[in-house]
Design an enzyme around this catalytic site. Structure first.
Site, PDB file in Angstrom:
ATOM      1  N   ASP A  26       0.837  -1.206   0.000  1.00  0.00           N
ATOM      2  CA  ASP A  26       0.000   0.000   0.000  1.00  0.00           C
ATOM      3  C   ASP A  26       0.875   1.261   0.000  1.00  0.00           C
ATOM      4  OD1 ASP A  26      -2.315   1.454  -0.026  1.00  0.00           O
ATOM      5  OD2 ASP A  26      -2.804   1.142   2.082  1.00  0.00           O
ATOM      6  N   ASN A  74     -10.977  -2.273  -5.353  1.00  0.00           N
ATOM      7  CA  ASN A  74     -10.216  -1.301  -6.153  1.00  0.00           C
ATOM      8  C   ASN A  74     -10.905  -0.941  -7.476  1.00  0.00           C
ATOM      9  OD1 ASN A  74      -7.039  -2.636  -5.003  1.00  0.00           O
ATOM     10  ND2 ASN A  74      -8.091  -0.811  -4.307  1.00  0.00           N
TER      11      ASN A  74
HETATM   12  C1  IPE Z   1      -5.419  -2.635  -0.228  1.00  0.00           C
HETATM   13  O1  IPE Z   1      -5.074  -1.295  -0.373  1.00  0.00           O
HETATM   14  C2  IPE Z   1      -5.413  -3.328  -1.566  1.00  0.00           C
HETATM   15  C3  IPE Z   1      -4.105  -3.526  -2.187  1.00  0.00           C
HETATM   16  C4  IPE Z   1      -2.951  -3.233  -1.649  1.00  0.00           C
HETATM   17  C5  IPE Z   1      -4.127  -4.122  -3.500  1.00  0.00           C
HETATM   18  P1  IPE Z   1      -6.194  -0.158  -0.542  1.00  0.00           P
HETATM   19  O2  IPE Z   1      -5.452   1.111  -0.703  1.00  0.00           O
HETATM   20  O3  IPE Z   1      -7.151  -0.537  -1.602  1.00  0.00           O
HETATM   21  O4  IPE Z   1      -6.944  -0.226   0.869  1.00  0.00           O
HETATM   22  P2  IPE Z   1      -7.838   0.856   1.609  1.00  0.00           P
HETATM   23  O5  IPE Z   1      -8.830   1.379   0.609  1.00  0.00           O
HETATM   24  O6  IPE Z   1      -6.926   1.933   2.076  1.00  0.00           O
HETATM   25  O7  IPE Z   1      -8.458   0.128   2.743  1.00  0.00           O
HETATM   26  C1  IPE Z   2      -1.534   0.260  -3.372  1.00  0.00           C
HETATM   27  O1  IPE Z   2      -1.300   1.622  -3.419  1.00  0.00           O
HETATM   28  C2  IPE Z   2      -1.807  -0.331  -4.729  1.00  0.00           C
HETATM   29  C3  IPE Z   2      -3.223  -0.702  -4.971  1.00  0.00           C
HETATM   30  C4  IPE Z   2      -4.172  -0.645  -4.085  1.00  0.00           C
HETATM   31  C5  IPE Z   2      -3.560  -1.158  -6.300  1.00  0.00           C
HETATM   32  P1  IPE Z   2      -2.477   2.681  -3.420  1.00  0.00           P
HETATM   33  O2  IPE Z   2      -2.832   2.984  -4.825  1.00  0.00           O
HETATM   34  O3  IPE Z   2      -3.588   2.243  -2.565  1.00  0.00           O
HETATM   35  O4  IPE Z   2      -1.754   3.936  -2.766  1.00  0.00           O
HETATM   36  P2  IPE Z   2      -2.394   4.956  -1.737  1.00  0.00           P
HETATM   37  O5  IPE Z   2      -2.901   4.167  -0.579  1.00  0.00           O
HETATM   38  O6  IPE Z   2      -3.495   5.669  -2.466  1.00  0.00           O
HETATM   39  O7  IPE Z   2      -1.258   5.832  -1.364  1.00  0.00           O
HETATM   40 MG    MG Z   3      -4.028   2.461  -0.611  1.00  0.00          MG
END
Ligand code: IPE
Ligand code: IPE
Ligand code: MG
Length: 240
Positions: A26, A74
């Site tokens: 993340d 997502n």
């Molecule tokens: C969790 O991260 C999913 C992945 C790392 C693929 P998110 O960024 O989607 O999670 P939330 O929305 O902060 O809970």
């Molecule tokens: C994790 O990084 C990757 C996916 C969830 C696909 P994020 O895209 O959630 O990054 P933040 O949390 O917005 O910084």
């Molecule tokens: Mg995230």
């Protein structure tokens, strides 16, 4: 496969590593935003880091690794970002398929990947097929994955088979991760301290590690520090 130059922090005991490590990658978006870059540059950098960390986990001799790549939630993101993520993953799988084979690394998937765009489905099916006999290392990509969806899938399968399940292990066999042991150690980067629908069934007795570091910046050394922390834990599994 290892280049023989593996540098290991002296506190890390290579004989007491987890069998299965799972990572919630993340913070790609925030990593990019902090640098004035578009979010998809964060995903690109995140994918580069994924390669680095997979290599390091492999070099350390850990047998199973799961990476949360795209969740069932997502899909709520803008189409442009979703397409960007899928392209990055597809490119990575296409470019590295042969390397996986030569390293004896098997690629498996958790999640309903057949619902992804066709070219990505092809790349995933291709690498699964190509690496199915590899047995040195197992890379499990959680893509279009949700823990609740997976449990529902298992419940429906049990109903279809028409017999009551006796043990928890019987249910584990109906899930995407049927060939993998439960993760011993779960790492989440970016400072969020939640599970976000990841491996809900399998994490019953996992150890957790949260770090504020954004995924693209999470280094080999950060991984080793996390593993040192894991080795300080006393896992009791309900016993004394
Ligand atoms: C969790 O991260 C999913 C992945 C790392 C693929 P998110 O960024 O989607 O999670 P939330 O929305 O902060 O809970
Ligand atoms: C994790 O990084 C990757 C996916 C969830 C696909 P994020 O895209 O959630 O990054 P933040 O949390 O917005 O910084
Ligand atoms: Mg995230």
């Amino acid at each position: 496969m290892s280049d023989g130059k593996l540098k290991v922090l002296k506190q890390l005991d290579l004989t007491r590593l987890p069998t299965h490590i799972a990572i919630i990658m993340d913070g790609n978006g925030r990593w990019a935003t902090k640098r004035g870059l578009p979010r998809n540059m964060g995903h690109k950098a995140g994918c580069e880091n994924l390669k680095r960390i997979i290599q390091h986990i492999y070099d350390l001799g850990i047998k199973y690794a799961t990476f949360f790549t795209f969740s069932t939630e997502n899909w709520k993101r803008p189409k442009e970002e979703i397409d960007g993520i899928f392209n990055i993953v597809r490119q990575y799988l296409d470019e590295d398929a042969e390397q996986f084979v030569s390293r004896g690394a098997r690629v498996v998937v958790s999640g309903d990947y057949k619902k992804l765009p066709k070219d990505l489905v092809n790349s995933i099916s291709n690498i699964i097929k190509k690496t199915e006999k590899c047995d040195k290392f197992v890379l499990n990509l959680a893509i279009n994955y949700g823990g609740r969806d997976e449990i529902l899938m298992g419940v429906n399968e049990a109903i279809k088979q028409g017999k009551a399940l006796e043990k928890a292990e019987d249910f584990s066999k109906l899930l995407y991760s049927k060939d993998l042991p439960d993760p011993d150690f779960v790492i989440r980067t970016s400072g969020e301290m939640r599970v976000s629908n990841f491996m809900l069934w399998q994490m019953a007795y996992s150890e957790f590690y949260f770090t504020p570091v954004y995924w693209p910046s999470f280094s080999e050394k950060d991984l080793q520090r996390a593993l040192i922390d894991f080795q300080k834990r006393k896992r009791r599994f309900g016993s004394l």
